[in-house]
Structure formats: structure tokens, C-alpha cells
Design an enzyme around this catalytic site. Structure first.
Site, PDB file in Angstrom:
ATOM      1  N   LEU A  45       5.307   1.106  -3.629  1.00  0.00           N
ATOM      2  CA  LEU A  45       3.875   0.511  -3.712  1.00  0.00           C
ATOM      3  C   LEU A  45       3.726  -0.276  -2.482  1.00  0.00           C
ATOM      4  O   LEU A  45       4.107  -1.444  -2.269  1.00  0.00           O
ATOM      5  CB  LEU A  45       3.726  -0.364  -4.895  1.00  0.00           C
ATOM      6  CG  LEU A  45       4.094   0.283  -6.200  1.00  0.00           C
ATOM      7  CD1 LEU A  45       3.545  -0.631  -7.232  1.00  0.00           C
ATOM      8  CD2 LEU A  45       3.510   1.596  -6.530  1.00  0.00           C
ATOM      9  N   ASP A  46       3.660   0.210  -1.045  1.00  0.00           N
ATOM     10  CA  ASP A  46       3.486  -0.388   0.208  1.00  0.00           C
ATOM     11  C   ASP A  46       2.280  -0.354   0.664  1.00  0.00           C
ATOM     12  O   ASP A  46       1.551   0.306   0.608  1.00  0.00           O
ATOM     13  CB  ASP A  46       4.582   0.265   0.994  1.00  0.00           C
ATOM     14  CG  ASP A  46       4.733  -0.521   2.422  1.00  0.00           C
ATOM     15  OD1 ASP A  46       4.560  -1.472   2.470  1.00  0.00           O
ATOM     16  OD2 ASP A  46       5.121   0.178   3.404  1.00  0.00           O
ATOM     17  N   GLY A  47       1.866  -1.702   0.900  1.00  0.00           N
ATOM     18  CA  GLY A  47       0.456  -2.050   1.776  1.00  0.00           C
ATOM     19  C   GLY A  47      -0.384  -2.811   1.065  1.00  0.00           C
ATOM     20  O   GLY A  47      -1.319  -3.101   1.325  1.00  0.00           O
TER      21      GLY A  47
END
Length: 415
Positions: free
Chosen positions: A41-43
Site C-alpha cells: 500500500l504505497d502512496g
């Protein structure tokens, strides 16, 4: 009327979208469906900055996207879904940010236990994966309660990785495997198993040999000037060696069994004959002494050197064939750590290897996530930030997986 019309339009649109999604999933189901999909879960923070949202709102938006994707995966019959919720390295961030994420996690865990919408609908069993000792007490307690409450579900598996890194997982698995091996070795010693016999008895006998080496040497040296025939001294020395730990050690190393009573009696009779022959040989000229005697004290000195080597904890050198046989025997009886032991003690040992790893924001780094389990999986990196990831990205990831599926299956057969 206007609100009622809007409500009707909303329901019609929702129903149409649902039917279109099911149609797409039916088409995808014609090909191979991944068994395990993982998400990084990046950003979330960049999404909040991009839309000028308040601190922490990016994580809430990311949670909504996560729940939608989990639902899509289960509708597609993907059994295992893993999410990288919080890394051990994330504890290095600002304390207020860490606290906000922990509070949000606690809130969502408690909400899941109360509502149980997706959990009950898809029969989801929840695992919290990682070094849970690093979590706050209330978060860890809630995680344990969630795992306990869903323990009977088996249709779908959700693995939430918190306080997790892959290097920490591998070290943990190695430590657990070593501890289990030590327990097995301890259990072997009193049971009379071959390894326990070799390790315990051999150690005791080498220790006893060290204590008796000096006394044995004095006795052998005392025999030399006594005028006894050299053959007789050789026999006496051998008898003394066979009755001490040196002889026992050689018996164990050579794999000899204890003599039977009949063999012992026959050996004694042969010994008397040999003694008579040795007395006759002692009357022969010195030039006719054979290799089995002690000419010029050479054999006695060799025996003393051999005794000294044993007293230093070294065993008598064996022939190459005997050494190979002994090494083979030790390998058979001595347990060792296997690949299956490491994998069994992994945090992720409850799930198979990853088929698809999705990382948002266009990043191709694994960031210390599932390094062991992604050796034969597809890495899909859409440029969208995590809260922007939706159904179209999941569909595209599965299509890419189906295209590369023959190659993945070929690799599995090779390894």
C-alpha cells in the site's frame, strides 16, 4: 420526488456495475486464477498532499480502496490476500504519524469484529503476520482477538503484515529451526538412538582415555626392560588397550559389536596358541623378528605416539574407505536443518508462495516484503497512488499473470 429519483438511479447504476463486474470476472475465470495476491500500500501520504487533505486522511482513503480490492479478489475466488500494512522500518517515522496509523488500525480491527461484513460474507480467516511483540498492547490484543474470532473460517484467508520485514521473518525462521533441532538432539541422547550413543559415549570414553593414558604408558614402559619377549609385550599391550577406553573408542568408530561368549572363548584358545608360538619365536635370532613384534622398540614408540594422539582428543586415523563409511554413517544419524524446516517456521508459513505482487505508485522495489515468497511471482506496478488503485488495475494484473502463467509453472517444475 427528486431524492427518490436519485436513489433509484443510484441503485440502477450500482446494479449495472455489479453485473458488468461479474461478467468480467466470468471471462477472467476462463484462464488460470492466482491463488495468492499481495499488495504493498504505497502512496497514501502523497495522495493526501496531492489533494491537499488533512494529515492521516490519505490512510483512510487507502483503507477504502483496500476493502474494495479485497472484495474483488474474493469474488474472483482468490483464496489468499496479503497486505503490507506496516513495516518494522515504519516505526522510525514521526511519533505522531505512527500513533495515528496504530489508532486507525485499532479502529478498523474493532470495526471488523463488530460488523463482520466481508468476514462473514466470504468466510475470511484473518492472520496478523509479523513480530507482534513490537505493537502496542491494545493493538496486539485486538489483533489476537480478531484471529481467534475468525479461526473457524477457511474459505478465504486475509494476511495482514504489521511490524513485519522479510529479513526479520527469515532470521526468526532460522532461530526457530535451530531451537527445534537442539530439542531433537536432546531427545535423542537418553533414547539410545545412534547419534545419542555416538555423541555421549564417545565423549565419555575420550575423557576416560585421557585420564588413563599416563597410567597405561607407565605400564608399557615398565614391560620393556623386564626381559619379556617382544611378542609377549605386544600381546599384553594389545590386551591392555582393548580393556581401556581406547579399545572401546576403536570398536565404536569401526562399528564393531560386542563379542559373543562363544567368540570370546575361541579367541582365548587362539590366544594361548599364539602365546606358545610367540615364546618359540622369542628363541629365534633377532634378525628374524617379524612386523608384529617390537624390534628396537619401534612399535612401542608408535604405540606411545598413538596413545598421545588419543590423549589429545584425536582418533586413530583410518583408511580412506573406513573414513568415508564413518562420515556416511554420521550423516545418516545426525539431524540437520532442511529447507522445509525454514519454510515451516516462517511467519507466512500458513500461505503458499505469492502469484501476484501489486505495488502502487509505479515503484518496483519490494521494500523488504515477502522476499522469500515472491521468487516465482508477477510484480505489477501501476503508476496510480494506492487510494487510486481500483478494479481496472486488478483485472490488468490478472491478465498479465495469465499470459506469464506457463513460464511460472515451468519454473516450479524445475525447482
Amino acid at each position: 420526488m427528486e431524492p427518490q429519483k436519485l436513489s433509484l438511479v443510484g441503485r440502477l447504476c450500482g446494479s449495472s456495475i455489479s453485473h458488468m463486474r461479474r461478467f468480467v470476472f466470468d471471462v477472467l475465470s476462463a484462464g488460470p486464477i492466482p491463488n495468492h495476491v499481495a499488495f504493498i500500500l504505497d502512496g497514501n501520504r502523497r495522495y493526501a498532499r496531492k489533494w491537499k487533505l488533512g494529515e492521516g486522511m490519505g490512510h483512510r482513503a487507502g483503507f477504502l480502496s483496500l476493502m474494495s480490492l479485497i472484495k474483488y479478489c474474493y469474488e474472483l475466488q482468490v483464496k489468499y490476500v496479503s497486505i503490507y500494512a506496516f513495516s518494522i522500518d515504519n516505526f522510525k517515522r514521526k511519533p505522531n504519524e505512527v500513533k495515528y496509523v496504530m489508532d486507525l488500525m485499532l479502529e478498523k480491527i474493532e470495526g471488523m469484529l463488530k460488523e463482520k461484513t466481508i468476514v462473514e460474507e466470504y468466510g475470511v480467516r484473518v492472520y496478523f503476520i509479523g513480530n507482534l511483540k513490537l505493537l502496542d498492547d491494545n493493538v496486539r490484543h485486538a489483533a489476537e482477538q480478531a484471529m481467534k474470532a475468525t479461526a473457524k473460517n477457511s474459505r478465504s484467508i486475509l494476511l495482514i503484515c504489521v511490524a513485519y520485514t522479510s529479513t526479520d521473518e527469515i532470521v526468526h525462521a532460522a532461530q526457530e529451526s535451530c531451537e527445534q533441532l537442539c530439542d531433537e538432539l536432546q531427545a535423542l541422547k537418553p533414547s539410545g538412538a545412534p547419534f545419542g550413543k555416538i555423541s555421549e559415549e564417545l565423549h565419555e570414553m575420550v575423557h576416560a582415555a585421557q585420564e588413563s593414558s599416563e597410567q597405561l604408558g607407565n605400564e608399557l614402559q615398565a614391560l620393556k626392560p623386564s626381559g619379556a619377549p617382544f611378542g609377549k609385550i605386544n600381546e599384553i599391550a594389545r590386551e591392555k588397550l582393548s580393556g581401556t577406553p581406547f579399545g572401546k573408542i576403536n570398536e565404536i568408530m569401526n562399528g564393531k559389536e560386542e563379542e559373543k561368549p562363544e567368540e570370546r572363548e575361541q579367541g582365548e584358545a587362539n590366544g594361548e596358541k599364539q602365546e606358545d608360538k610367540s615364546e618359540e619365536k622369542s628363541k629365534e635370532p633377532r634378525g628374524k623378528e617379524k612386523q608384529g613384534d617390537f624390534p628396537n622398540g619401534e612399535k612401542l614408540e608408535n604405540a606411545s605416539e598413538e596413545k598421545q594422539e588419543l590423549s589429545n582428543g584425536k582418533l586413530e586415523e583410518k583408511s580412506e574407505e573406513e573414513q568415508k563409511g564413518f562420515v556416511k554413517e554420521m550423516k545418516e544419524v545426525q539431524p540437520n536443518i532442511k529447507l522445509s524446516d525454514i519454510e515451516r517456521n516462517m511467519y507466512m508459513g500458513v500461505a503458499p508462495d505469492v502469484d501476484i505482487l501489486v505495488r502502487s505508485s509505479g515503484e518496483t522495489r519490494l521494500s523488504n516484503f515477502l522476499l522469500w515468497q515472491t521468487w516465482n511471482g508477477l510484480l505489477y506496478s501501476p503508476t496510480a497512488l494506492w487510494p487510486e488503485v481500483g478494479l481496472e488495475h486488478l483485472v490488468w494484473a490478472i491478465l498479465n499473470f495469465q499470459r506469464a502463467h506457463p513460464l511460472f509453472e515451468k519454473r516450479k517444475k524445475q525447482f
